[in-house]
Design a protein around this motif. Structure first.
Motif, PDB file in Angstrom:
ATOM      1  N   ALA A 107       0.820  -1.471   0.042  1.00  0.00           N
ATOM      2  CA  ALA A 107       0.324  -0.616   0.177  1.00  0.00           C
ATOM      3  C   ALA A 107       0.726   1.608  -0.122  1.00  0.00           C
ATOM      4  CB  ALA A 107      -1.402  -0.281   1.119  1.00  0.00           C
ATOM      5  N   MET A 108       2.253   1.477   0.320  1.00  0.00           N
ATOM      6  CA  MET A 108       2.559   2.544   0.268  1.00  0.00           C
ATOM      7  C   MET A 108       3.808   2.719  -0.354  1.00  0.00           C
ATOM      8  SD  MET A 108       4.337   5.330   2.789  1.00  0.00           S
ATOM      9  CE  MET A 108       4.339   3.994   4.228  1.00  0.00           C
ATOM     10  N   ALA A 109       4.218   1.772  -0.964  1.00  0.00           N
ATOM     11  CA  ALA A 109       4.156   1.370  -2.693  1.00  0.00           C
ATOM     12  C   ALA A 109       3.149   2.079  -4.032  1.00  0.00           C
ATOM     13  CB  ALA A 109       5.071   0.202  -2.934  1.00  0.00           C
ATOM     14  N   ASP A 110       2.283   1.992  -3.464  1.00  0.00           N
ATOM     15  CA  ASP A 110       0.940   2.487  -4.344  1.00  0.00           C
ATOM     16  C   ASP A 110       0.763   3.684  -4.188  1.00  0.00           C
ATOM     17  OD1 ASP A 110       0.534   0.249  -5.323  1.00  0.00           O
ATOM     18  OD2 ASP A 110      -1.501  -0.843  -3.983  1.00  0.00           O
ATOM     19  N   HIS A 111       0.757   3.972  -2.948  1.00  0.00           N
ATOM     20  CA  HIS A 111       0.603   5.797  -2.402  1.00  0.00           C
ATOM     21  C   HIS A 111       1.952   6.497  -3.041  1.00  0.00           C
ATOM     22  CE1 HIS A 111      -0.319   8.661  -0.107  1.00  0.00           C
ATOM     23  NE2 HIS A 111       0.782   9.079   0.255  1.00  0.00           N
ATOM     24  N   PHE A 112       2.840   5.943  -3.850  1.00  0.00           N
ATOM     25  CA  PHE A 112       3.631   6.912  -4.481  1.00  0.00           C
ATOM     26  C   PHE A 112       3.824   6.445  -5.657  1.00  0.00           C
ATOM     27  CE2 PHE A 112       5.454   7.248   0.176  1.00  0.00           C
ATOM     28  CZ  PHE A 112       5.671   8.332   0.405  1.00  0.00           C
ATOM     29  N   LEU A 113       2.843   6.320  -6.041  1.00  0.00           N
ATOM     30  CA  LEU A 113       2.584   5.594  -8.029  1.00  0.00           C
ATOM     31  C   LEU A 113       1.762   6.238  -8.454  1.00  0.00           C
ATOM     32  CD1 LEU A 113       2.903   2.059  -9.233  1.00  0.00           C
ATOM     33  CD2 LEU A 113       1.196   3.566  -9.798  1.00  0.00           C
ATOM     34  N   VAL A 114       1.659   6.805  -8.900  1.00  0.00           N
ATOM     35  CA  VAL A 114       1.105   7.691 -10.247  1.00  0.00           C
ATOM     36  C   VAL A 114       0.676   7.716 -11.951  1.00  0.00           C
ATOM     37  CG1 VAL A 114       0.637  10.159 -10.353  1.00  0.00           C
ATOM     38  CG2 VAL A 114       1.815   9.827  -8.457  1.00  0.00           C
ATOM     39  N   PRO A 115      -0.556   6.839 -11.969  1.00  0.00           N
ATOM     40  CA  PRO A 115      -0.676   6.648 -13.059  1.00  0.00           C
ATOM     41  C   PRO A 115      -1.128   6.890 -14.085  1.00  0.00           C
ATOM     42  CG  PRO A 115      -2.475   5.463 -11.404  1.00  0.00           C
ATOM     43  CD  PRO A 115      -1.324   6.172 -10.932  1.00  0.00           C
ATOM     44  N   VAL A 116      -1.205   7.692 -15.404  1.00  0.00           N
ATOM     45  CA  VAL A 116      -1.808   8.146 -16.510  1.00  0.00           C
ATOM     46  C   VAL A 116      -1.767   7.224 -17.387  1.00  0.00           C
ATOM     47  CG1 VAL A 116      -1.176   9.546 -17.329  1.00  0.00           C
ATOM     48  CG2 VAL A 116      -0.042  10.079 -15.180  1.00  0.00           C
ATOM     49  N   LEU A 117      -3.509   7.560 -17.560  1.00  0.00           N
ATOM     50  CA  LEU A 117      -4.003   6.599 -18.309  1.00  0.00           C
ATOM     51  C   LEU A 117      -3.166   7.098 -19.476  1.00  0.00           C
ATOM     52  CD1 LEU A 117      -6.267   4.793 -19.923  1.00  0.00           C
ATOM     53  CD2 LEU A 117      -7.906   7.169 -20.189  1.00  0.00           C
ATOM     54  N   TRP A 118      -1.693   6.996 -20.440  1.00  0.00           N
ATOM     55  CA  TRP A 118      -1.079   7.145 -21.675  1.00  0.00           C
ATOM     56  C   TRP A 118      -1.910   6.398 -23.239  1.00  0.00           C
ATOM     57  CZ3 TRP A 118       1.388  10.607 -22.534  1.00  0.00           C
ATOM     58  CH2 TRP A 118       2.533  10.995 -23.535  1.00  0.00           C
ATOM     59  N   VAL A 119      -2.270   5.277 -23.145  1.00  0.00           N
ATOM     60  CA  VAL A 119      -3.239   4.935 -24.587  1.00  0.00           C
ATOM     61  C   VAL A 119      -4.316   4.335 -23.720  1.00  0.00           C
ATOM     62  CG1 VAL A 119      -3.546   3.551 -26.511  1.00  0.00           C
ATOM     63  CG2 VAL A 119      -1.434   5.355 -25.743  1.00  0.00           C
ATOM     64  N   PRO A 120      -5.324   4.424 -24.103  1.00  0.00           N
ATOM     65  CA  PRO A 120      -6.877   4.215 -23.241  1.00  0.00           C
ATOM     66  C   PRO A 120      -6.721   2.671 -24.402  1.00  0.00           C
ATOM     67  CG  PRO A 120      -7.478   6.213 -25.016  1.00  0.00           C
ATOM     68  CD  PRO A 120      -6.634   5.485 -24.809  1.00  0.00           C
ATOM     69  N   TRP A 121      -7.231   1.615 -23.144  1.00  0.00           N
ATOM     70  CA  TRP A 121      -7.501   0.109 -23.746  1.00  0.00           C
ATOM     71  C   TRP A 121      -8.871   0.024 -23.235  1.00  0.00           C
ATOM     72  CZ3 TRP A 121      -4.299   1.914 -19.593  1.00  0.00           C
ATOM     73  CH2 TRP A 121      -4.804   1.752 -18.663  1.00  0.00           C
ATOM     74  N   PRO A 122     -10.241  -1.011 -23.154  1.00  0.00           N
ATOM     75  CA  PRO A 122     -10.904  -1.879 -23.228  1.00  0.00           C
ATOM     76  C   PRO A 122     -11.248  -1.904 -21.466  1.00  0.00           C
ATOM     77  CG  PRO A 122      -9.792  -3.212 -24.735  1.00  0.00           C
ATOM     78  CD  PRO A 122      -8.716  -2.165 -24.268  1.00  0.00           C
ATOM     79  N   PRO A 123     -12.112  -1.595 -21.415  1.00  0.00           N
ATOM     80  CA  PRO A 123     -12.978  -1.354 -19.952  1.00  0.00           C
ATOM     81  C   PRO A 123     -11.910  -2.412 -18.972  1.00  0.00           C
ATOM     82  CG  PRO A 123     -14.245  -0.930 -20.740  1.00  0.00           C
ATOM     83  CD  PRO A 123     -13.365  -0.927 -22.173  1.00  0.00           C
ATOM     84  N   TRP A 124     -13.162  -3.521 -19.143  1.00  0.00           N
ATOM     85  CA  TRP A 124     -12.959  -5.024 -18.961  1.00  0.00           C
ATOM     86  C   TRP A 124     -11.218  -5.763 -18.430  1.00  0.00           C
ATOM     87  CZ3 TRP A 124     -14.791  -4.274 -23.309  1.00  0.00           C
ATOM     88  CH2 TRP A 124     -13.973  -4.888 -25.176  1.00  0.00           C
ATOM     89  N   GLU A 125     -10.161  -4.597 -19.156  1.00  0.00           N
ATOM     90  CA  GLU A 125      -8.707  -5.849 -19.190  1.00  0.00           C
ATOM     91  C   GLU A 125      -8.490  -3.982 -17.865  1.00  0.00           C
ATOM     92  OE1 GLU A 125      -7.063  -5.257 -22.921  1.00  0.00           O
ATOM     93  OE2 GLU A 125      -8.375  -7.400 -23.314  1.00  0.00           O
ATOM     94  N   HIS A 126      -7.691  -4.668 -17.353  1.00  0.00           N
ATOM     95  CA  HIS A 126      -6.700  -4.288 -15.931  1.00  0.00           C
ATOM     96  C   HIS A 126      -7.698  -3.225 -15.449  1.00  0.00           C
ATOM     97  CE1 HIS A 126      -3.145  -6.454 -18.067  1.00  0.00           C
ATOM     98  NE2 HIS A 126      -3.791  -5.632 -18.551  1.00  0.00           N
ATOM     99  N   GLU A 127      -8.331  -3.610 -15.003  1.00  0.00           N
ATOM    100  CA  GLU A 127      -9.480  -2.834 -15.140  1.00  0.00           C
ATOM    101  C   GLU A 127      -8.804  -1.774 -13.350  1.00  0.00           C
ATOM    102  OE1 GLU A 127     -13.477  -4.709 -12.902  1.00  0.00           O
ATOM    103  OE2 GLU A 127     -13.614  -6.015 -15.404  1.00  0.00           O
ATOM    104  N   THR A 128      -8.398  -2.456 -12.381  1.00  0.00           N
ATOM    105  CA  THR A 128      -8.379  -1.163 -10.921  1.00  0.00           C
ATOM    106  C   THR A 128      -6.551  -0.522 -11.278  1.00  0.00           C
ATOM    107  OG1 THR A 128      -8.260  -3.915  -9.884  1.00  0.00           O
ATOM    108  CG2 THR A 128      -6.879  -1.706  -9.275  1.00  0.00           C
ATOM    109  N   GLU A 129      -5.603  -1.039 -12.701  1.00  0.00           N
ATOM    110  CA  GLU A 129      -4.675  -0.522 -12.979  1.00  0.00           C
ATOM    111  C   GLU A 129      -5.677   0.846 -14.140  1.00  0.00           C
ATOM    112  OE1 GLU A 129      -5.308  -2.910 -13.476  1.00  0.00           O
ATOM    113  OE2 GLU A 129      -2.547  -3.667 -12.657  1.00  0.00           O
ATOM    114  N   ARG A 130      -6.661   0.956 -14.622  1.00  0.00           N
ATOM    115  CA  ARG A 130      -7.420   1.398 -15.596  1.00  0.00           C
ATOM    116  C   ARG A 130      -8.152   2.561 -14.190  1.00  0.00           C
ATOM    117  NH1 ARG A 130     -12.695   2.831 -18.025  1.00  0.00           N
ATOM    118  NH2 ARG A 130     -12.005   3.108 -20.408  1.00  0.00           N
ATOM    119  N   SER A 131      -8.761   2.472 -13.508  1.00  0.00           N
ATOM    120  CA  SER A 131     -10.146   3.412 -12.812  1.00  0.00           C
ATOM    121  C   SER A 131      -9.014   4.111 -11.886  1.00  0.00           C
ATOM    122  CB  SER A 131     -10.612   2.212 -11.289  1.00  0.00           C
ATOM    123  OG  SER A 131     -11.399   1.056 -12.113  1.00  0.00           O
ATOM    124  N   SER A 132      -7.898   3.548 -11.236  1.00  0.00           N
ATOM    125  CA  SER A 132      -6.255   4.096 -10.886  1.00  0.00           C
ATOM    126  C   SER A 132      -5.804   5.551 -11.552  1.00  0.00           C
ATOM    127  CB  SER A 132      -5.425   3.296  -9.850  1.00  0.00           C
ATOM    128  OG  SER A 132      -5.091   2.830 -11.049  1.00  0.00           O
TER     129      SER A 132
END
Length: 391
Positions: A107-132
């Protein structure tokens, strides 16, 4: 190692030509420049001060893995440019895993990770990463629809793009203020495991034919050589990093699992995937060099690339190196290797410039020419359309 407020991670694209710079690389570089300027403004640093890092800043012909382990150990925030290619390549996933290895608590590692939607992909793939990743563009529908890479390219979205960049910079600076001091060390990229969701089936083999110090030809300087052919470092004025390791690093950045072979007994694995054969022309001056080259020709599959590597600034190149290059080319040609499959590179900058495209072309050649192995056994007769007896 200087402190970095952020590290920018993204999935590299293939190159179709030596002078090509794919969209992913170009626009990621532009984002890095603009994001660095915005972070520097927020923290009151001079615009020329390095506040961030991405792997394009690693010096050519150095050990990328070691360099990035140092950088990730001194980085406060990990910015991941998520795209389909990000999840299909082991290199960016291992960058992320290396950064996360600094923290015992995920959880600490995730706290310092900022995800960016660079190129979209289907919403049913990598749902957690896409939402973040979508959180960064809250209230900006173009971000969810197009992704930040497309927004950076299109003037129509320039205002929205700048808003997202400013948000990202503010998030980086805010998180960096919370980063632990002293910073925990990252595990090296080649010591962490991160499997891509759709790994390539192509294994890239780098074969090395070069003298080792124990069998150097008379009068040849020892500096470029070590106790094994894989230790060969042809460009002595640059960093002392073996060329085979450099090529394998480039292949891995492009999503190709790579291995190095340098013993004659191991060259039979060249037919198991894409292959690049690195040859030091000085091998021809050793006692059994010509015999080894002749024998090699029978082990090189038709899709493999052969690269003769020399250093035009080497004082011994003009005296003997040029003639040895011709000898190697003639020997391989006489043994059945077409001359158009043999390339000579005599300049470090040219090698660095061309290597991504050489690797991509080697993989393409393998896909086109490698044999297809069909299941054993008799063919099953196909029924006739008219229902009559088989022909």
């Amino acid at each position: 190692m200087a402190r970095n407020y952020f590290y920018l991670s993204y999935g590299h694209s293939v190159r179709l030509r030596a002078d090509d710079r794919p969209d992913s690389d170009h626009w990621a570089g532009q984002l890095f420049t603009e994001l660095s300027a915005e972070v520097a403004r927020l923290v009151g640093a001079d615009r020329r001060t390095q506040v961030g890092y991405y792997d394009n800043l690693v010096q050519p012909l150095t050990d990328w893995k070691a360099a990035l382990a140092d950088v990730l150990s001194s980085t406060d925030v990990f910015v991941a440019l998520y795209s389909p290619g990000y999840f299909n390549k082991s290199w960016p996933l291992r960058e992320r895993a290396s950064f996360a290895s600094r923290y015992a608590d995920p959880a600490m590692a995730d706290h310092f990770l900022v995800p960016v939607l660079w190129v979209p992909w289907p919403p049913w793939e990598h749902e957690t990463e896409r939402s973040s990743a979508l959180r960064l563009g809250s209230g900006i529908p173009e971000y969810a629809d197009e992704g930040l890479q497309a927004m950076s390219r299109l003037a129509l979205y320039r205002k929205q793009y700048r808003t997202v960049v400013r948000r990202l910079a503010y998030r980086i600076v805010t998180l960096a203020a919370e980063a632990p001091r002293p910073a925990p060390l990252a595990v090296a990229i080649d010591e962490v495991t991160a499997e891509p969701t759709a790994p390539t089936e192509i294994l890239f083999t780098v074969a090395v034919l070069a003298p080792q110090r124990a069998d150097l030809p008379g009068g040849r300087a020892e500096d470029p050589y070590g106790n094994a052919p894989r230790s060969w470092t042809p460009y002595r004025d640059l960093h002392q990093f073996p060329i085979a390791e450099y090529v394998a690093n480039v292949a891995e950045r492009l999503g190709q699992p790579a291995r190095i072979v340098d013993r004659p007994a191991d060259l039979g694995v060249l037919d198991q995937g894409a292959a690049l054969v690195l040859i030091d022309p000085w091998l021809a001056a050793t006692g059994d060099g010509l015999a080894r080259l002749t024998g090699l020709a029978g082990q090189i599959p038709e899709w493999a690339t052969v690269l003769l590597v020399a250093d035009r600034t080497d004082p011994e190149y003009a005296a003997r190196g040029t003639a040895l290059h011709a000898t190697v080319a003639d020997t391989l040609a006489a043994a059945g290797i077409a001359r158009n499959r043999i390339t000579l590179l005599r300049d470090a900058d040219r090698l660095v410039e061309r290597m991504p495209s050489i690797i991509d072309q080697a993989c393409t050649a393998y896909r086109r020419h490698a044999p297809v192995f069909l299941p054993k056994g008799a063919d099953t007769p196909l029924p006739r359309i008219d229902g009559g007896p088989d022909a």
